[in-house]
Design a protein around this motif. Sequence first.
Motif, PDB file in Angstrom:
ATOM      1  N   UNK A  84     -50.182  45.072   2.423  1.00 24.77           N
ATOM      2  CA  UNK A  84     -50.666  44.157   0.717  1.00 24.77           C
ATOM      3  C   UNK A  84     -51.524  44.971   0.437  1.00 24.77           C
ATOM      4  N   UNK A  85     -52.825  44.594   1.635  1.00 25.32           N
ATOM      5  CA  UNK A  85     -54.488  45.010   1.345  1.00 25.32           C
ATOM      6  C   UNK A  85     -54.030  46.725   1.425  1.00 25.32           C
ATOM      7  N   UNK A  86     -53.524  47.487   1.774  1.00 26.45           N
ATOM      8  CA  UNK A  86     -54.321  48.864   2.067  1.00 26.45           C
ATOM      9  C   UNK A  86     -53.699  49.569   0.258  1.00 26.45           C
ATOM     10  N   UNK A  87     -52.350  49.157  -0.171  1.00 24.57           N
ATOM     11  CA  UNK A  87     -51.801  49.269  -1.328  1.00 24.57           C
ATOM     12  C   UNK A  87     -52.754  48.775  -2.407  1.00 24.57           C
ATOM     13  N   UNK A  88     -53.364  47.297  -1.901  1.00 23.33           N
ATOM     14  CA  UNK A  88     -53.873  47.111  -3.380  1.00 23.33           C
ATOM     15  C   UNK A  88     -55.376  47.501  -3.224  1.00 23.33           C
ATOM     16  N   UNK A  89     -56.340  47.959  -2.062  1.00 22.64           N
ATOM     17  CA  UNK A  89     -57.276  49.211  -2.126  1.00 22.64           C
ATOM     18  C   UNK A  89     -57.106  50.606  -2.956  1.00 22.64           C
ATOM     19  N   UNK A  90     -55.792  50.453  -2.409  1.00 25.49           N
ATOM     20  CA  UNK A  90     -55.600  52.032  -3.005  1.00 25.49           C
ATOM     21  C   UNK A  90     -55.378  52.156  -4.582  1.00 25.49           C
ATOM     22  N   UNK A  91     -54.349  51.292  -5.674  1.00 24.11           N
ATOM     23  CA  UNK A  91     -54.443  50.880  -6.622  1.00 24.11           C
ATOM     24  C   UNK A  91     -56.392  51.025  -7.307  1.00 24.11           C
ATOM     25  N   UNK A  92     -57.296  49.949  -6.426  1.00 23.89           N
ATOM     26  CA  UNK A  92     -58.851  50.333  -7.033  1.00 23.89           C
ATOM     27  C   UNK A  92     -59.517  51.156  -7.492  1.00 23.89           C
TER      28      UNK A  92
END
Length: 295
Positions: A84-92
Motif C-alpha cells: 500500500x505504501x509503496x503504491x502510494x509512493x510510486x503514484x506520488x
Amino acid sequence: MTSNRSAVLFALALLAPALVYILVIVAYPLFDTIVLSFTNAALKPTYDWVGWANYQRIFTAGNFTEVILRTFVWTFFSVSFKMVIGMAGAVMLNAAIPGQTVFRILTMPPWIVPMAIGIFMWGWMYNGQFGMISGLLQNFGITNGPVAWLAYGDTAFWATIITDVWIGVPMVTIYFLAAMQSIPKDLYEAAWTDGAGRFYRWRRITLPMMVPAIITMSLLSLIATFNSFDIIWILTQGGPSGSTTTMIIDTFKTAIGSRKYGEGAARAVVICIFVSIFCIVYFRAVRKLSQGEAK
C-alpha cells in the motif's frame, strides 16, 4: 545430425556453470538438510536415524502452532503495508511535481543504509529512556512517562513490523514506479481525450496494467518477509516472552541456540514447504493472468 549434436553440446556447455551452481549451492544443501531432519544430530559426533520423530515433536509442541500463526500474521501485515505504501509512493513520485528528482533520491536511504545500522537506529528510537519516539510522545502529552516499546509483547510485535516496512518500502516503491513508467502514454492521452478523470484513469489503466508487477513484488516481498531474521533478532531476539518469535527465529534458536541440529533442520524443511507453496500459488496466478491476456 553432426550439426545438431554440436548445437546440443554447445548448449549444454553454456548451461554447465548454472547447473553446477544449482547442484552445489542449492540442491546438495537442501538434500543434506532434509536427510538431517530425520536424525537426532546434535553436538555429539555421531547421530542416529529417528524417522519422523522430529516432525512429530514439532507439531505436537504447543508453541509451534502459535509460532506459525504469528509468522503468517507478521508477514501479512508487513507485506500489506509495503504494498500500500509503496503504491502510494510510486503514484506520488510518478506525478509531475516540482522537485521530483529530490523526492526519488530521498526514497532510497532506507534501502541504501546497511540493514544492521538501520535496525540499530530503530532500536534506539524505540528505547523508553532515550528514544526519540517516547520523548516526542511525552513532550506532546500523549503519554505520562517513558514507553519501552520493545519491552512489551504487543508493542514489540508492531515495532518489528514498522521497522521491516521502513526497510522494504523503497524497493517496492521503485519497482512500482518503473512499472508505471513502462505503461504507454497513449492510453492515458486517449482516456483524457474521452473525458476520463485522474482516478478513473488510475483505476482503469494504471492498476490493471500493473497487476503482473504487483503479483511479482508481492511474492518477492512475501518470501523475504517470511524468512526475515535480522530485524527481529537485532531488535528483540524473539522476545519478550516469544511474542516476536517467528518460524525463522524459532529455527535458529532450536538449531544454533539449543544445538538440536536435527530438529532445527526439520523446522527449516517446514519453512521450505511453506515457501514452495507460495511459489506454486504465484506461478498459477501468473499462468492464469497470461492465459487471460492471450484471450
